[in-house]
Motif scaffolding. Sequence first.
Motif, PDB file in Angstrom:
ATOM      1  N   LYS A  37      57.388 -16.072  53.383  1.00 32.94           N
ATOM      2  CA  LYS A  37      56.272 -16.777  52.763  1.00 32.94           C
ATOM      3  C   LYS A  37      55.343 -17.275  53.858  1.00 32.94           C
ATOM      4  N   LEU A  38      54.054 -17.020  53.700  1.00 29.79           N
ATOM      5  CA  LEU A  38      53.050 -17.546  54.612  1.00 29.79           C
ATOM      6  C   LEU A  38      52.489 -18.823  53.992  1.00 29.79           C
ATOM      7  N   VAL A  39      52.608 -19.913  54.731  1.00 33.80           N
ATOM      8  CA  VAL A  39      52.056 -21.193  54.283  1.00 33.80           C
ATOM      9  C   VAL A  39      51.330 -21.823  55.461  1.00 33.80           C
ATOM     10  N   LEU A  40      50.464 -22.757  55.166  1.00 35.52           N
ATOM     11  CA  LEU A  40      49.714 -23.450  56.196  1.00 35.52           C
ATOM     12  C   LEU A  40      50.651 -24.298  57.028  1.00 35.52           C
ATOM     13  N   PHE A  41      50.566 -24.175  58.344  1.00 35.76           N
ATOM     14  CA  PHE A  41      51.411 -24.933  59.254  1.00 35.76           C
ATOM     15  C   PHE A  41      50.845 -26.334  59.392  1.00 35.76           C
ATOM     16  N   GLU A  42      51.668 -27.312  59.078  1.00 35.58           N
ATOM     17  CA  GLU A  42      51.258 -28.700  59.216  1.00 35.58           C
ATOM     18  C   GLU A  42      52.195 -29.375  60.204  1.00 35.58           C
ATOM     19  N   GLU A  43      51.641 -29.727  61.344  1.00 29.59           N
ATOM     20  CA  GLU A  43      52.458 -30.381  62.366  1.00 29.59           C
ATOM     21  C   GLU A  43      52.772 -31.796  61.913  1.00 29.59           C
ATOM     22  N   GLN A  44      54.046 -32.125  61.892  1.00 32.29           N
ATOM     23  CA  GLN A  44      54.459 -33.444  61.454  1.00 32.29           C
ATOM     24  C   GLN A  44      54.905 -34.242  62.667  1.00 32.29           C
ATOM     25  N   LYS A  45      54.098 -35.203  63.024  1.00 35.81           N
ATOM     26  CA  LYS A  45      54.437 -36.074  64.132  1.00 35.81           C
ATOM     27  C   LYS A  45      55.235 -37.248  63.585  1.00 35.81           C
ATOM     28  N   PRO A  46      56.238 -37.670  64.328  1.00 38.48           N
ATOM     29  CA  PRO A  46      56.989 -38.836  63.856  1.00 38.48           C
ATOM     30  C   PRO A  46      56.089 -40.065  63.839  1.00 38.48           C
ATOM     31  N   LYS A  47      56.239 -40.853  62.814  1.00 38.92           N
ATOM     32  CA  LYS A  47      55.426 -42.042  62.690  1.00 38.92           C
ATOM     33  C   LYS A  47      55.884 -43.084  63.698  1.00 38.92           C
TER      34      LYS A  47
END
Length: 74
Positions: A37-47
Amino acid sequence: MIQVNIHEAKTHLSKLLQKVLEGEEVVIAKDNQPIAKLVLFEEQKPKRRLGRARGLIRIHPDFDAPIEDLEDYM
């Protein structure tokens, strides 16, 4: 959601990536069985949480006092 076969994905990769940028999910299948599956990459930075080290670090009141026996080490 769009489903394409491997050949179509290789042929139209740029167009499929544009669809992903527009918010679509693209499923790549082999013999009509989804394999990727191709999905938009969303970088998740730790809060970041301010004050997490509170109480862990102590600075003595005389931390900047001159060291009396420093001459012995030289």
